[in-house]
Enzyme design. Sequence first.
Site, mmCIF file in Angstrom:
data_model
loop_
_atom_site.group_PDB
_atom_site.id
_atom_site.type_symbol
_atom_site.label_atom_id
_atom_site.label_comp_id
_atom_site.label_asym_id
_atom_site.label_seq_id
_atom_site.Cartn_x
_atom_site.Cartn_y
_atom_site.Cartn_z
ATOM 1 N N HIS A 122 -61.784 -19.621 -63.401
ATOM 2 C CA HIS A 122 -61.258 -19.686 -64.759
ATOM 3 C C HIS A 122 -61.075 -18.284 -65.306
ATOM 4 C CE1 HIS A 122 -60.368 -21.419 -68.659
ATOM 5 N NE2 HIS A 122 -61.190 -20.533 -69.220
ATOM 6 N N SER A 123 -59.905 -18.005 -65.871
ATOM 7 C CA SER A 123 -59.586 -16.714 -66.475
ATOM 8 C C SER A 123 -59.753 -15.603 -65.434
ATOM 9 C CB SER A 123 -60.458 -16.494 -67.717
ATOM 10 O OG SER A 123 -59.951 -15.456 -68.532
ATOM 11 N N MET A 124 -60.645 -14.631 -65.650
ATOM 12 C CA MET A 124 -60.865 -13.606 -64.634
ATOM 13 C C MET A 124 -61.213 -14.232 -63.297
ATOM 14 S SD MET A 124 -63.748 -10.583 -64.308
ATOM 15 C CE MET A 124 -64.968 -11.709 -63.618
ATOM 16 N N ALA B 30 -60.051 -16.863 -61.943
ATOM 17 C CA ALA B 30 -58.855 -17.285 -61.223
ATOM 18 C C ALA B 30 -58.226 -16.110 -60.482
ATOM 19 C CB ALA B 30 -57.843 -17.897 -62.198
ATOM 20 N N SER C 268 -57.319 -21.518 -63.436
ATOM 21 C CA SER C 268 -57.466 -22.113 -64.754
ATOM 22 C C SER C 268 -57.505 -21.028 -65.821
ATOM 23 C CB SER C 268 -58.780 -22.934 -64.777
ATOM 24 O OG SER C 268 -59.124 -23.340 -66.071
#
Length: 284
Positions: free
Chosen positions: A105-107, A109, A133
């Site tokens: 998720h975020s970083m 990903a 994500s």
Amino acid sequence: MSPADLVRRPAGQSLWFPRAAGGTPPGADAVPRLVCLPHAGGTPSVYGGWQEELGDGVAVVPVLLPGRGLRLREEPHTALAPLARDLAAALVEQRLAHDYVLFGHSMGALLAYEVACQLRDLGRTEPLHLFVSGSRAPHLYGDRSDHTLPDAELHRLVRDLGGLGADHEVGAAYLARRLPVLRADLHACDTYRWRPRRPLRCPMTAFSADDDPIAPFGHVEAWRAYTTSSFLHRHLTGGHFFLGGGAPRSRLLRELRAELGRVRGATDTGTPASPSSRNRSWTC
């Protein structure tokens, strides 16, 4: 660098996977293994309850990055490339670099993508599936400098993104303790520059949310170019931290269960997933 070189890297890599009591995480013989990478400043707690939600047919393996939890005394990475190399090393060392799925998720990903590329470059298999994500596509990074914000502005940014949770006072106190590692992670993201390379061959699913200014719909859709296999784009309600709970989290977990079931079925039979589930490229 060869895979053998990776195994000889510094000690302490079992701490990457805190569920491991003496090496391999519980359930790691299950297929597939879902290796989960956190957002900037995040810990494995963001994936709390996922094993129970997703069931026994998958081994959920949250990743603990340096500078937090049991690794609090370690310096956090401030660049993404060495972090990806070290995590790839840990996956190889712990025999987790096969029959695995990556979720970030975020970083997380962006890191998951770099780890997949690193393992491929070393001759290891790509993930069975890559879930990204709340993250813009890699080539769209490089236009922010959040790591340079004064403390008050960084607090405000996290608050506005919904990162303080339901109790802002408790969330703010927690964030104050996590600012150094958050800045390190943000530095890694802000200074990241994608280098052209061939797309991955694994299927990919991308998640975006209505009210996410960090990763708007079009920037998440741009992940489509990063795989030659199927690409699904799931658009949810919520903001940047839609993993935190409520309906967006529930839907995300439903999507994960469904896709992991297809991955597991293909792995059990030793055959590719059916064309109806694999050869699609659509958004919903």
